[in-house]
Design a protein around this motif. Sequence first.
Motif, PDB file in Angstrom:
ATOM      1  N   SER A 178      58.986  51.769  15.995  1.00  0.00           N
ATOM      2  CA  SER A 178      57.862  51.393  16.605  1.00  0.00           C
ATOM      3  C   SER A 178      56.372  52.335  15.511  1.00  0.00           C
ATOM      4  CB  SER A 178      57.473  52.053  18.081  1.00  0.00           C
ATOM      5  OG  SER A 178      57.200  52.708  17.546  1.00  0.00           O
ATOM      6  N   LEU A 179      56.606  52.801  14.784  1.00  0.00           N
ATOM      7  CA  LEU A 179      55.481  53.823  13.693  1.00  0.00           C
ATOM      8  C   LEU A 179      55.321  52.990  12.662  1.00  0.00           C
ATOM      9  CD1 LEU A 179      55.475  57.098  15.942  1.00  0.00           C
ATOM     10  CD2 LEU A 179      53.751  55.449  16.375  1.00  0.00           C
ATOM     11  N   PHE A 180      56.528  52.515  12.105  1.00  0.00           N
ATOM     12  CA  PHE A 180      56.625  52.448  10.650  1.00  0.00           C
ATOM     13  C   PHE A 180      55.332  51.386  10.131  1.00  0.00           C
ATOM     14  CE2 PHE A 180      61.631  52.905  10.183  1.00  0.00           C
ATOM     15  CZ  PHE A 180      61.143  54.073  10.584  1.00  0.00           C
ATOM     16  N   GLY A 181      54.978  50.379  11.251  1.00  0.00           N
ATOM     17  CA  GLY A 181      54.329  49.044  11.132  1.00  0.00           C
ATOM     18  C   GLY A 181      52.798  50.106  10.594  1.00  0.00           C
ATOM     19  N   PRO A 182      52.135  50.869  11.947  1.00  0.00           N
ATOM     20  CA  PRO A 182      51.056  51.253  11.601  1.00  0.00           C
ATOM     21  C   PRO A 182      50.931  52.182  10.826  1.00  0.00           C
ATOM     22  CG  PRO A 182      51.954  51.166  13.921  1.00  0.00           C
ATOM     23  CD  PRO A 182      52.635  50.820  13.423  1.00  0.00           C
TER      24      PRO A 182
END
Length: 483
Positions: A122-126
């Motif tokens: 879920s943190l890959f994009g940010p």
Amino acid sequence: MVSRVIPVDPFDLVIFGGTGDLARRKILPGLFRRFIAGQMPEGSRIIGAARSEHDDAEYREVARAAIEEFGGEEKKDPALQDFLGRLHYVAIDATGEGGWSQLSGLMRDGVVRAFYFSVAPSLFGPLAERLHQHRIADGDSRIVVEKPFGRDLESAKALNATLASHFDERQIYRIDHYLGKETVQNLMAIRFGNVLFEPLWNSHYVDHIQITVAETVGVGGRGAYYDKSGAMRDMVQNHLMQLLCLIAMEPPAQFEADAVRDEKLKVIRALQPVDAHHIVRGQYDAGEDSPSYRQDSENPRSFTESFVAMRVMIANWRWAGVPFYLRTGKKLKARSSEIAVVFKDLGHSMFEGDEARHRNILSIRLQPNEGIDLQVTIKEPGPGGMRLVDVPLDMTFADALGPDGEDVPDAYERLIMDVIRGNQTLFMRGDEVEAAWAWTDPIIEGWERRADVPKLYEQGTGGPEDAQMLIHRDGRRWRDIKG
């Protein structure tokens, strides 16, 4: 035999999640081993980045403790202090703005920039967005992302799209540590580097192939995660799929990233749908002094599988009619990963009775004791007539390549160095991940549609009885799971 060390260019490696479990257990100890081996050129640096507040000195102590806890004999090397001097730290907010200016100020021109996303997907994009927003990543930078690469085809496509909005495919390294194992890579060397094997690697000579990844541990502290995943998503869709591709693919035109991955993709797209009666799901029951899967996962109504066995067919000329038997599970009798290529019987045997029942088997051991052996038939020594026995021609890497396997790098060491070199051969491409999910999703959807209940199995065994019947129906037997 001493490993030949291939130099790399100076680099800055940023580890997001730099204080996490993976960084402490694998990444930092592995990088220290590469430092000792001379693969960290002068001027190379490692920058830890995480939410917790540390300065450089405190992070170096975190790294020292990790290497002392999880390292091998190398942790006694006096070079440890020099290695720790290469470490820096930035407290960073992955979804906010804190720490990004500081990280930007640390980066240098003229060196390889690599970013290891050792964080939740879920943190890959940010992270990707902020690396570009603050101009920390450029067109030559590389990012490393850990599995899971989605939990189905839809989420995998969304994840790939998110990464692609900030990075080219040539910059994305989807890491599966199984592909960094020495023996896994030797699959290609054995097949394509030996005239002895490649002519036999087809349905004319191979009866069937077994791929086993067995674990003795349960889900333990990973119960909450695993209960949303299960063995199919956690192991079959990625690890076993990759092993299947390497054992079954056609010879690439050259040993180059896209050439290898093109052939792996063809295998996945040639996989036939699997009928329900060719799959067995299992869940470990309570043992004498050990909790059941449901107790471990704290979900008393869980139908999540901790074991999967299946019979898979590949619809192409090379493998027509050859079954691939896959199985993986937790709380089994031994920790063992093996690929066994079982060759056909002789067309005609001059021997009679039991003496005629012998087969050649090529066994590739991934863990423990990485190595390869070929089971061949010889005459049993001594008087008493022509009595035949099967013996292994054994090459255990620890014996062949150095005491205690000291010259065989850990999978993470090898793969991280490949990132620095810009070599994507052992990393999955986006279309490969999506093709694997496209084959896996209908199986999982079928279980959910039928409200399929996993078969309970006793801990310390080879899995559910139904898994034995899966292969027995074909007149074959699973190989014994040996540690």
